[in-house]
Design a protein around this motif. Structure first.
Motif, mmCIF file in Angstrom:
data_model
loop_
_atom_site.group_PDB
_atom_site.id
_atom_site.type_symbol
_atom_site.label_atom_id
_atom_site.label_comp_id
_atom_site.label_asym_id
_atom_site.label_seq_id
_atom_site.Cartn_x
_atom_site.Cartn_y
_atom_site.Cartn_z
ATOM 1 N N ASP A 1 -21.981 3.628 -48.986
ATOM 2 C CA ASP A 1 -20.966 4.188 -49.873
ATOM 3 C C ASP A 1 -21.400 5.585 -50.327
ATOM 4 O O ASP A 1 -22.541 6.002 -50.122
ATOM 5 C CB ASP A 1 -20.784 3.250 -51.071
ATOM 6 C CG ASP A 1 -19.433 3.457 -51.755
ATOM 7 O OD1 ASP A 1 -18.719 4.403 -51.386
ATOM 8 O OD2 ASP A 1 -19.095 2.667 -52.658
ATOM 9 N N VAL B 1 -24.131 -1.420 -45.387
ATOM 10 C CA VAL B 1 -22.892 -0.963 -45.997
ATOM 11 C C VAL B 1 -23.197 0.330 -46.739
ATOM 12 O O VAL B 1 -24.072 0.367 -47.597
ATOM 13 C CB VAL B 1 -22.343 -2.011 -46.989
ATOM 14 C CG1 VAL B 1 -21.019 -1.539 -47.580
ATOM 15 C CG2 VAL B 1 -22.176 -3.360 -46.311
ATOM 16 N N LEU C 1 -27.834 -1.815 -48.444
ATOM 17 C CA LEU C 1 -26.627 -1.475 -49.175
ATOM 18 C C LEU C 1 -26.924 -0.155 -49.863
ATOM 19 O O LEU C 1 -27.853 -0.078 -50.657
ATOM 20 C CB LEU C 1 -26.312 -2.547 -50.218
ATOM 21 C CG LEU C 1 -26.350 -3.978 -49.690
ATOM 22 C CD1 LEU C 1 -26.292 -4.969 -50.824
ATOM 23 C CD2 LEU C 1 -25.194 -4.202 -48.728
ATOM 24 N N LYS D 1 -27.882 -4.628 -40.457
ATOM 25 C CA LYS D 1 -26.522 -4.305 -40.872
ATOM 26 C C LYS D 1 -26.549 -3.578 -42.194
ATOM 27 O O LYS D 1 -27.372 -3.893 -43.057
ATOM 28 C CB LYS D 1 -25.708 -5.590 -41.048
ATOM 29 C CG LYS D 1 -25.163 -6.150 -39.755
ATOM 30 C CD LYS D 1 -24.284 -7.336 -40.045
ATOM 31 C CE LYS D 1 -23.121 -7.391 -39.097
ATOM 32 N NZ LYS D 1 -22.187 -8.465 -39.434
ATOM 33 N N VAL E 1 -16.312 -6.644 -47.223
ATOM 34 C CA VAL E 1 -17.671 -6.087 -47.188
ATOM 35 C C VAL E 1 -18.685 -7.224 -47.252
ATOM 36 O O VAL E 1 -19.674 -7.253 -46.511
ATOM 37 C CB VAL E 1 -17.891 -5.103 -48.367
ATOM 38 C CG1 VAL E 1 -19.351 -4.675 -48.426
ATOM 39 C CG2 VAL E 1 -16.990 -3.895 -48.222
ATOM 40 N N ILE F 1 -17.967 2.816 -46.225
ATOM 41 C CA ILE F 1 -16.855 2.656 -47.155
ATOM 42 C C ILE F 1 -16.563 3.942 -47.920
ATOM 43 O O ILE F 1 -15.789 3.942 -48.857
ATOM 44 C CB ILE F 1 -17.013 1.424 -48.080
ATOM 45 C CG1 ILE F 1 -18.356 1.428 -48.794
ATOM 46 C CG2 ILE F 1 -16.888 0.136 -47.299
ATOM 47 C CD1 ILE F 1 -18.501 0.255 -49.750
ATOM 48 N N ASN G 1 -22.937 -0.803 -38.824
ATOM 49 C CA ASN G 1 -22.800 -0.098 -40.095
ATOM 50 C C ASN G 1 -21.347 -0.060 -40.534
ATOM 51 O O ASN G 1 -20.455 0.186 -39.727
ATOM 52 C CB ASN G 1 -23.301 1.338 -39.948
ATOM 53 C CG ASN G 1 -24.774 1.358 -39.591
ATOM 54 O OD1 ASN G 1 -25.619 1.195 -40.442
ATOM 55 N ND2 ASN G 1 -25.066 1.511 -38.296
ATOM 56 N N LEU G 2 -21.160 -0.304 -41.807
ATOM 57 C CA LEU G 2 -19.823 -0.253 -42.375
ATOM 58 C C LEU G 2 -19.787 0.904 -43.366
ATOM 59 O O LEU G 2 -20.528 0.922 -44.357
ATOM 60 C CB LEU G 2 -19.539 -1.580 -43.093
ATOM 61 C CG LEU G 2 -18.153 -1.794 -43.667
ATOM 62 C CD1 LEU G 2 -17.106 -1.798 -42.558
ATOM 63 C CD2 LEU G 2 -18.099 -3.122 -44.419
ATOM 64 N N LEU H 1 -22.810 -5.296 -54.753
ATOM 65 C CA LEU H 1 -21.606 -4.713 -54.179
ATOM 66 C C LEU H 1 -20.518 -4.518 -55.226
ATOM 67 O O LEU H 1 -19.700 -3.619 -55.134
ATOM 68 C CB LEU H 1 -21.077 -5.586 -53.034
ATOM 69 C CG LEU H 1 -21.949 -5.614 -51.779
ATOM 70 C CD1 LEU H 1 -21.459 -6.668 -50.800
ATOM 71 C CD2 LEU H 1 -21.968 -4.243 -51.110
ATOM 72 N N THR I 1 -21.789 -8.615 -44.585
ATOM 73 C CA THR I 1 -23.211 -8.829 -44.870
ATOM 74 C C THR I 1 -23.642 -10.281 -44.652
ATOM 75 O O THR I 1 -24.822 -10.568 -44.529
ATOM 76 C CB THR I 1 -23.553 -8.464 -46.330
ATOM 77 O OG1 THR I 1 -22.825 -9.327 -47.209
ATOM 78 C CG2 THR I 1 -23.218 -7.032 -46.631
#
Ligand SMILES: Nc1ncnc2c1ncn2[C@@H]1O[C@H](COP(=O)(O)OP(=O)(O)OP(=O)(O)O)[C@@H](O)[C@H]1O
Ligand SMILES: [Mg+2]
Lengths: 451, 251
Positions: free
Chosen positions: A323, A321, A292, A319, A407, A354, A351-352, A435, A411
């Motif tokens: 930002d 996330v 993260l 994986k 989100v 944001i 991968n996300l 998060l 995860t």
């Protein structure tokens, strides 16, 4: 500052600190130290020209001036009082390290089964010389300066040995604490040996208790002997001022089963090198990771799964996330050697993003030299599914909360791989807090230096 | 309850709604029928607050409030519910958690405390029974791997949980088998009170045999081109839409 200057500094450090470096450990460790150092001098710190370090410029973190302490320094408080683990319902054998050293005031571990050894690496190198020499430095690959740097400068860390036919019920929790008044670089070396038919679980936490700059060069060797079952969970939760270059080398013998699970909650720069060698037939490996990132964090995972034997299974899923302006790298190397027939190897990296400014570089590297192989890999970089977001909002869930749910859902898959329920629940809580932007990495620490 | 005046909406450069007028009073059931691509789902999405559609002209009032000024979540909390023609699968979001969050966000909006765990479970069981929802589905992610019929049931189950004032059911009948259609329709009817209203979008008479409309509209090419009583349903079932298109061309 150039890479040359960094390498020169290390050279000076090695020469000037030689006496301290060689002190207190056995000869084999120092022989390997010497060899590693000479090799390091040739190659130096990997820079961007190194294929495996394309995503991470290590010179950026090594060019800072850090103190290096080549002997054990006492802490002015009892770290046992300062740090208490807050994983509820989890009774563990707790081991602390401080700035790369086995903490001198670690409590005696009670109730360990006969023959199980938990001690400092220094102690093991002398008291358990045969065991130590059989395994130390046997599972590392020195294909980059990072490994050699650790072998050249490491003096201590923890040593864990579980003999044959022992099932260790309690999780061994290792908490690596960084605490200092001034910027500090450390080298920690750990060795874990799990004997034939034995089972053990580890929870490793990386924390920083001071707000100075830290650079940790850590290396852990894990040997899972025939039929051993090992869970190795790592929770990296440091500060933005921390850099962590962490290498884990796993060797798996016949029929062994290893779960390697790394959650990167927070840190400034984190580079994980996870090497797995499936040395014996029918070995099974699961390597999972989650990161993260926000702010200007940089997290780079390099994984290398070596199918060196037939009929092995590996599954890998990372994986993340991302930002703000954070950057992430993932390299997944899978090698299937010519005689490793009936191999199954699966890899995923999702991968996300944001924020619009975050960046991710993801790359599979498959080298398959056998023909009877089931292998797949996939990488995705995506944004939050707007249709799903609208669906949640249309049920009265606020946009922010809906986004959070999405989100968190992303995860969940990785959290779900944790095989110990209290740890799974706790990690889920920490991830959720993280998060939501609530300070989670300092909860367990009584110093509360950030408050 | 709901008042739509000269509503125009487009997506990108494409105008889809070209001046919709509709008034729904408390307690009424309105059916909206019309050929594929006429703009029925677009109308429901615009009412529910989907941002991809640009409202270029017109007004919508819901219980006196300017509906178009509210974000989607507030429309839901005010009591607008849309049953999706194509419910979305949301992997990783647990159904029970999702419902609990939705119910409690509604309560918070009304100034109520969150529902205690026991009370929530009781409510959930009660509503599950109403639409004969398989309890096992509750442990899965929202709509993930649900069959077409299960997804539609889940929509009405959510409607039951949230007790909206205005329900817009977009082709809820498609995908439901004969028994499920009856069960779901009965559920909708049970939830109905003299204060709540329903807009039913469908292509077929069979749903309207259960959920009997007071008024029937035909939406064609972004406009409501015909409004009549429930007898219109049988006429459309028999003759299709060609005669309406012809009527329009003649004018
Ligand atoms: N997001 C979008 N982008 C582009 N075109 C769209 C979008 N959504 C809808 N449309 C178009 O708008 C028109 C109306 O679509 P809509 O889904 O509202 O029709 P409908 O009346 O519900 O049809 P059906 O009976 O088939 O469900 C169609 O031509 C459709 O292709
Ligand atoms: Mg439609």
């Amino acid at each position: 500052m150039s890479v040359e200057k960094i390498n020169k500094d290390f050279q000076d450090l090695f020469v000037q600190g030689k006496e301290l470096l060689y002190n207190g450990v056995n000869d084999l460790m120092n022989e390997k130290r010497e060899i590693a150092f000479n090799r390091f001098i040739e190659g130096g710190i990997p820079d961007k020209k190194n294929e495996n370090y394309k995503n991470t410029d290590l010179s950026k973190i090594y060019e800072r001036d850090y103190n290096v302490v080549l002997n054990y320094h006492r802490q002015d408080v009892d770290l046992n009082d300062v740090f208490t683990c807050d994983v509820p319902n989890l009774d563990t054998h707790l081991v602390l390290t401080t700035n790369g050293w086995y903490y001198a005031r670690n409590h005696e571990l009670s109730g360990l089964p006969d023959g199980v050894i938990v001690c400092s690496l220094q102690e093991a190198s002398i008291k358990h010389k045969d065991l130590f020499e059989k395994h130390y430095g046997k599972y590392t690959i020195s294909d980059n300066g990072v490994t050699d740097l650790n072998t050249a400068f490491a003096q201590d860390g923890y040593f864990i040995y579980v003999p044959e036919n022992v099932i260790l019920e309690k999780t061994i929790q290792i908490v690596n604490l960084m605490r200092a008044n001034a910027d500090l670089m450390s080298f920690q070396r750990n060795l874990i040996i799990i004997g034939k038919n034995s089972q053990a679980k580890f929870m490793v936490c990386d924390h920083a208790l001071s707000s100075v700059n830290f650079l940790s060069n850590n290396l852990t060797e894990i040997c899972a002997e025939e039929n051993a079952v090992v869970d190795y969970y790592q929770l990296q939760s440091q500060t933005l001022k921390c850099s962590l270059v962490d290498s884990v080398f796993v060797n798996q013998e016949k029929n062994s089963n290893v779960l390697n699970h790394t959650v990167t909650l927070y840190g400034g720069l984190i580079r994980n090198n996870i090497f797995t060698k499936l040395s014996g037939e029918n070995a099974e490996n699961h390597t999972y990771g989650m990161y993260l990132t926000d702010s200007v964090q940089h997290v780079d995972n390099y994984t290398y799964i070596d199918h060196a034997s037939a009929k092995c299974f590996s599954k890998e899923n990372f994986k993340g996330v991302l930002d703000d302006k954070s950057t992430v790298g993932f390299t997944g190397r899978i090698e299937v050697r010519p005689d490793s027939q009936q191999t199954e190897a699966y890899q995923n990296n999702n991968n996300l993003l944001i924020s619009d400014d975050a960046k991710v570089f993801t790359k599979p590297q498959l080298v398959i030299d056998a023909d009877d192989v089931k292998c797949s890999h996939g990488a995705t970089v995506g944004q939050i599914d707007e249709d799903a977001l609208f669906y949640l909002r249309s049920r009265g869930i606020g946009a922010k909360e809906a986004r959070m749910m999405m989100v968190f859902a992303f995860t969940n898959e990785i959290i779900g791989k944790i095989r110990i329920e209290p740890i799974r629940e706790r990690v889920a809580q920490l991830v959720e807090k993280r998060l939501r932007g609530e300070d989670s990495h300092c909860d367990a620490c009584k110093l509360q230096c950030n408050k | 309850m709901l008042e739509i005046k000269d509503l125009h909406a487009k997506v990108g450069d494409k105008e889809i709604l070209k001046g919709v007028n509709l008034v729904v009073k408390p307690g009424e059931v309105h059916a909206i029928m019309g050929p594929n691509g006429a703009g029925k789902s677009t109308l429901s999405s615009v009412l529910a607050g989907r941002e991809v559609f640009d409202v270029t002209k017109g007004e919508v009032h819901f219980q006196g409030k300017d509906l178009l000024a509210l974000p989607a979540e507030d429309r839901a909390r005010e009591g607008v519910f849309m049953s999706f023609q194509y419910p979305v699968e949301i992997p990783g979001v647990n159904t029970v958690n999702f419902l609990k969050t939705a119910v409690n966000e509604h309560r918070k909006y009304k100034g109520l405390e969150p529902l205690a765990a026991g009370a929530f479970l009781k409510l959930m069981r009660e509503k599950q029974a109403l639409v004969e929802m398989d309890a096992k589905l509750m442990n899965r992610s929202v709509n993930e791997g649900f069959s077409g019929g299960e997804k539609k049931k889940n929509e009405i189950f959510q409607m039951a949980m949230l007790e909206p004032k205005l329900s817009i059911l977009d082709e809820t009948d498609s995908g439901l088998d004969i028994d499920a259609l009856r069960i779901v329709s009965q559920g909708v009817n049970t939830l109905k009170t003299p204060e709540t209203s329903t807009i039913v979008i469908t292509h077929y008479q069979r749903l309207l045999d259960y959920i009997v409309p007071d008024v029937v509209h035909v939406l064609y090419d972004g406009r409501i081109v015909k409004t009549a009583g429930r007898e219109l349903v049988a006429e459309l079932e028999e003759k299709g839409y060609d005669w309406i298109k012809k009527e329009l061309e003649e004018h």
